[in-house]
Design a protein around this motif. Structure first.
Motif, short mmCIF file in Angstrom:
data_model
loop_
_atom_site.label_atom_id
_atom_site.label_comp_id
_atom_site.label_asym_id
_atom_site.label_seq_id
_atom_site.Cartn_x
_atom_site.Cartn_y
_atom_site.Cartn_z
N GLY A 155 40.41 30.27 37.86
CA GLY A 155 39.04 30.52 37.43
C GLY A 155 38.88 30.67 35.92
O GLY A 155 39.81 30.45 35.14
N PRO B 217 37.78 38.85 41.87
CA PRO B 217 37.75 38.83 40.40
C PRO B 217 38.08 40.20 39.82
O PRO B 217 38.08 41.21 40.53
CB PRO B 217 36.31 38.42 40.08
CG PRO B 217 35.52 38.90 41.25
CD PRO B 217 36.44 38.79 42.44
N GLU C 183 41.47 35.85 45.37
CA GLU C 183 40.08 35.44 45.19
C GLU C 183 39.17 36.58 44.79
O GLU C 183 37.96 36.40 44.67
CB GLU C 183 39.60 34.74 46.45
CG GLU C 183 40.44 33.47 46.72
CD GLU C 183 39.89 32.59 47.81
OE1 GLU C 183 38.69 32.28 47.75
OE2 GLU C 183 40.66 32.22 48.69
N ALA D 200 40.78 33.82 41.14
CA ALA D 200 39.38 34.07 40.79
C ALA D 200 39.19 34.19 39.28
O ALA D 200 40.15 34.24 38.50
CB ALA D 200 38.91 35.34 41.48
#
Length: 95
Positions: free
Chosen positions: A42, A78, A76, A60
């Protein structure tokens, strides 16, 4: 951003978000399962020196990967710090 010169290996099929910082000795690539799948990382992630990230996993936004961590599963959530072999969540970060 690659702040230091040195051995950094990134598979050309990886997807890395904006504003990520990747340090020396990092290896981001396909797993050993024969699928050829690569990580999706991410935005605003920090990958410390020596980290290994591989396989068809997702990381994430705003995740910090500790030095020499081995990341072989998805994270996943954050705003976390992951570290260790294998990597696990060691801290949550205030956004």
């Amino acid at each position: 951003m690659l702040p230091h010169y040195g051995n950094i290996i990134i598979n050309r099929k990886c997807k890395i978000g904006e504003n990520c910082r990747i340090h020396v000795g990092v290896n981001i690539g396909a797993g050993h399962d024969g699928t050829g799948m690569t990580p999706q990382i991410g935005n605003n992630c920090y990958i410390a020196p020596g980290a290994k990230i591989f396989g068809g996993i997702k990381i994430a936004d705003n995740v910090q990967v500790g030095a020499n961590a081995v990341v072989n599963k998805s994270f996943e959530e954050p705003h976390i710090v992951i570290a260790g072999i294998p990597a696990k969540i060691i801290k949550k970060i205030e956004p």
